[in-house]
Scaffold this motif. Structure first.
Motif, PDB file in Angstrom:
ATOM      1  N   VAL A  59      50.505  37.349  26.079  1.00 34.00           N
ATOM      2  CA  VAL A  59      49.870  36.173  25.324  1.00 34.00           C
ATOM      3  C   VAL A  59      48.565  35.652  26.149  1.00 34.00           C
ATOM      4  O   VAL A  59      49.201  35.241  27.235  1.00 34.00           O
ATOM      5  CB  VAL A  59      50.945  35.252  24.998  1.00 34.00           C
ATOM      6  CG1 VAL A  59      50.227  34.135  24.253  1.00 34.00           C
ATOM      7  CG2 VAL A  59      52.193  35.629  24.183  1.00 34.00           C
ATOM      8  N   SER A  60      47.611  35.724  25.605  1.00 31.55           N
ATOM      9  CA  SER A  60      46.447  35.319  26.464  1.00 31.55           C
ATOM     10  C   SER A  60      45.541  34.567  25.649  1.00 31.55           C
ATOM     11  O   SER A  60      45.169  34.609  24.560  1.00 31.55           O
ATOM     12  CB  SER A  60      45.628  36.694  26.901  1.00 31.55           C
ATOM     13  OG  SER A  60      44.484  36.156  27.553  1.00 31.55           O
ATOM     14  N   ASP A  61      45.135  33.368  26.608  1.00 32.43           N
ATOM     15  CA  ASP A  61      43.828  32.575  26.129  1.00 32.43           C
ATOM     16  C   ASP A  61      42.469  33.460  26.077  1.00 32.43           C
ATOM     17  O   ASP A  61      42.498  34.581  26.625  1.00 32.43           O
ATOM     18  CB  ASP A  61      43.613  31.466  26.916  1.00 32.43           C
ATOM     19  CG  ASP A  61      42.436  30.552  26.452  1.00 32.43           C
ATOM     20  OD1 ASP A  61      42.412  30.388  25.263  1.00 32.43           O
ATOM     21  OD2 ASP A  61      41.996  29.638  27.402  1.00 32.43           O
ATOM     22  N   VAL A  62      41.535  33.366  25.178  1.00 36.27           N
ATOM     23  CA  VAL A  62      40.336  33.985  25.212  1.00 36.27           C
ATOM     24  C   VAL A  62      39.431  33.403  26.065  1.00 36.27           C
ATOM     25  O   VAL A  62      38.667  34.374  26.747  1.00 36.27           O
ATOM     26  CB  VAL A  62      39.963  33.968  23.657  1.00 36.27           C
ATOM     27  CG1 VAL A  62      38.550  34.626  23.598  1.00 36.27           C
ATOM     28  CG2 VAL A  62      40.702  34.478  22.596  1.00 36.27           C
ATOM     29  N   MET A  63      38.937  32.182  26.064  1.00 35.45           N
ATOM     30  CA  MET A  63      38.002  31.930  26.965  1.00 35.45           C
ATOM     31  C   MET A  63      38.352  31.429  28.271  1.00 35.45           C
ATOM     32  O   MET A  63      39.237  30.489  28.718  1.00 35.45           O
ATOM     33  CB  MET A  63      37.311  30.681  26.494  1.00 35.45           C
ATOM     34  CG  MET A  63      36.731  30.891  25.194  1.00 35.45           C
ATOM     35  SD  MET A  63      35.394  32.222  24.988  1.00 35.45           S
ATOM     36  CE  MET A  63      34.155  31.443  25.950  1.00 35.45           C
ATOM     37  N   MET A  64      38.263  32.194  29.392  1.00 35.90           N
ATOM     38  CA  MET A  64      38.592  32.150  30.533  1.00 35.90           C
ATOM     39  C   MET A  64      37.727  32.519  31.910  1.00 35.90           C
ATOM     40  O   MET A  64      36.751  33.365  31.239  1.00 35.90           O
ATOM     41  CB  MET A  64      39.981  33.037  30.977  1.00 35.90           C
ATOM     42  CG  MET A  64      41.074  32.352  29.963  1.00 35.90           C
ATOM     43  SD  MET A  64      42.563  33.374  30.445  1.00 35.90           S
ATOM     44  CE  MET A  64      42.368  35.025  29.978  1.00 35.90           C
ATOM     45  N   PRO A  65      37.526  32.295  32.969  1.00 35.15           N
ATOM     46  CA  PRO A  65      36.717  32.488  33.884  1.00 35.15           C
ATOM     47  C   PRO A  65      37.193  33.997  34.375  1.00 35.15           C
ATOM     48  O   PRO A  65      38.177  34.417  34.181  1.00 35.15           O
ATOM     49  CB  PRO A  65      36.527  31.417  35.147  1.00 35.15           C
ATOM     50  CG  PRO A  65      38.189  31.000  34.971  1.00 35.15           C
ATOM     51  CD  PRO A  65      38.440  30.877  33.356  1.00 35.15           C
ATOM     52  N   LEU A  66      36.074  34.643  35.138  1.00 29.80           N
ATOM     53  CA  LEU A  66      36.309  35.960  35.759  1.00 29.80           C
ATOM     54  C   LEU A  66      36.573  36.973  34.575  1.00 29.80           C
ATOM     55  O   LEU A  66      35.905  38.106  34.819  1.00 29.80           O
ATOM     56  CB  LEU A  66      37.560  35.969  36.709  1.00 29.80           C
ATOM     57  CG  LEU A  66      37.424  35.104  37.974  1.00 29.80           C
ATOM     58  CD1 LEU A  66      38.549  35.468  38.967  1.00 29.80           C
ATOM     59  CD2 LEU A  66      36.061  35.397  38.723  1.00 29.80           C
ATOM     60  N   MET A  67      37.605  37.051  33.968  1.00 33.94           N
ATOM     61  CA  MET A  67      37.665  37.993  32.827  1.00 33.94           C
ATOM     62  C   MET A  67      38.223  37.082  31.574  1.00 33.94           C
ATOM     63  O   MET A  67      39.019  36.480  31.604  1.00 33.94           O
ATOM     64  CB  MET A  67      38.636  38.989  33.194  1.00 33.94           C
ATOM     65  CG  MET A  67      39.004  40.316  32.079  1.00 33.94           C
ATOM     66  SD  MET A  67      40.111  41.217  32.667  1.00 33.94           S
ATOM     67  CE  MET A  67      39.234  42.544  33.731  1.00 33.94           C
ATOM     68  N   SER A  68      37.603  37.239  30.177  1.00 36.77           N
ATOM     69  CA  SER A  68      37.911  36.587  29.303  1.00 36.77           C
ATOM     70  C   SER A  68      39.351  37.393  28.616  1.00 36.77           C
ATOM     71  O   SER A  68      39.615  38.560  29.180  1.00 36.77           O
ATOM     72  CB  SER A  68      36.981  36.426  28.032  1.00 36.77           C
ATOM     73  OG  SER A  68      36.858  37.836  27.739  1.00 36.77           O
ATOM     74  N   GLY A  69      40.091  36.792  27.859  1.00 42.95           N
ATOM     75  CA  GLY A  69      41.149  37.443  27.088  1.00 42.95           C
ATOM     76  C   GLY A  69      40.600  38.485  26.242  1.00 42.95           C
ATOM     77  O   GLY A  69      41.554  39.467  26.264  1.00 42.95           O
ATOM     78  N   SER A  70      39.647  38.569  25.516  1.00 39.02           N
ATOM     79  CA  SER A  70      39.162  39.630  24.975  1.00 39.02           C
ATOM     80  C   SER A  70      38.897  40.922  25.986  1.00 39.02           C
ATOM     81  O   SER A  70      39.393  41.984  25.759  1.00 39.02           O
ATOM     82  CB  SER A  70      37.751  39.391  24.177  1.00 39.02           C
ATOM     83  OG  SER A  70      37.918  38.330  23.243  1.00 39.02           O
TER      84      SER A  70
END
Length: 218
Positions: free
Chosen positions: A69-80
């Protein structure tokens, strides 16, 4: 975010083929959201968390979760990008379901996640019931797939074992077949056939006509 309902009778039955609690990996760069999702899931699942996609990918490879279960907008590597890396990771990792959770409502963001192989997509704010139901469905589906895949591997290994034994038995029996001393002008053919159904072995003897016998039949 809605309030949880009393009990969990509204949830579908969770398939558990191993006797172990299902594993859910939560990936989100916001500490409060990680703690919130952990509080929702930990009563029924073994939960690990990661604060970005790169960290989540490393945990997924080492831990082999039933669901990410992952958020989409994240630093280093996005959820997508995390989803794409998982789906292209090969082996068991590539079959891990991924649910993307985001506050962004743009259709392009959702389409990108689905294009990368996301199994589900949940928009914030969400109802607790909806999250738990989606998680339960994905985990149950994953457990069913794992059970079927493991059964396939077991049957394949058993088939190869049986085939190997049959080949050895055939070679051994052929080596034991006696030489037949036939009268002059006659030839016999001895053939070994394993009787898989009725048990035991039998030998089929068939007469091969000589050239002289063939001439007599014309």
């Amino acid at each position: 975010v809605g309030e949880p309902r009393e009990g969990a009778d509204w949830l579908p039955e969770l398939i558990d083929s191993s006797g172990e609690r299902p594993r859910v990996l939560v990936v989100d760069d916001t500490a409060d959201m990680r703690r919130y999702l952990l509080s929702l899931l930990r009563d029924e699942y073994d939960v690990q968390t990661a604060k970005n996609g790169a960290e989540g990918l490393a945990v997924a490879k080492a831990w082999d979760p039933d669901l990410v279960v992952s958020d989409v907008m994240m630093p280093l590597m996005s959820g997508s990008d995390l989803c794409r890396a998982i789906k292209r990771g090969g082996g068991r990792l590539s079959r891990t379901p991924v649910m993307l959770v985001t506050a962004r409502t743009e259709e392009q963001t959702k389409l990108r996640g689905l294009d990368y192989g996301a199994d589900d997509y949940l928009l914030k704010p969400f109802l607790q019931e909806e999250l738990l139901l989606r998680v339960r469905n994905l985990v149950s589906k994953r457990r069913q797939e794992r059970a079927l895949f493991d059964a396939h591997l077991t049957l394949k290994a058993q088939h190869q074992y049986v085939q190997s034994d049959l080949e050895l038995a055939r070679d051994f029996q052929n080596a034991l077949l006696p030489r037949l001393d036939m009268p002059a002008g006659l030839t016999a053919h001895v053939e070994f056939r394993p009787a898989d159904v009725v048990g035991g072995d039998f030998y089929h003897l068939c007469l091969l006509y000589t050239s002289d016998a063939a001439d007599d039949m014309q």
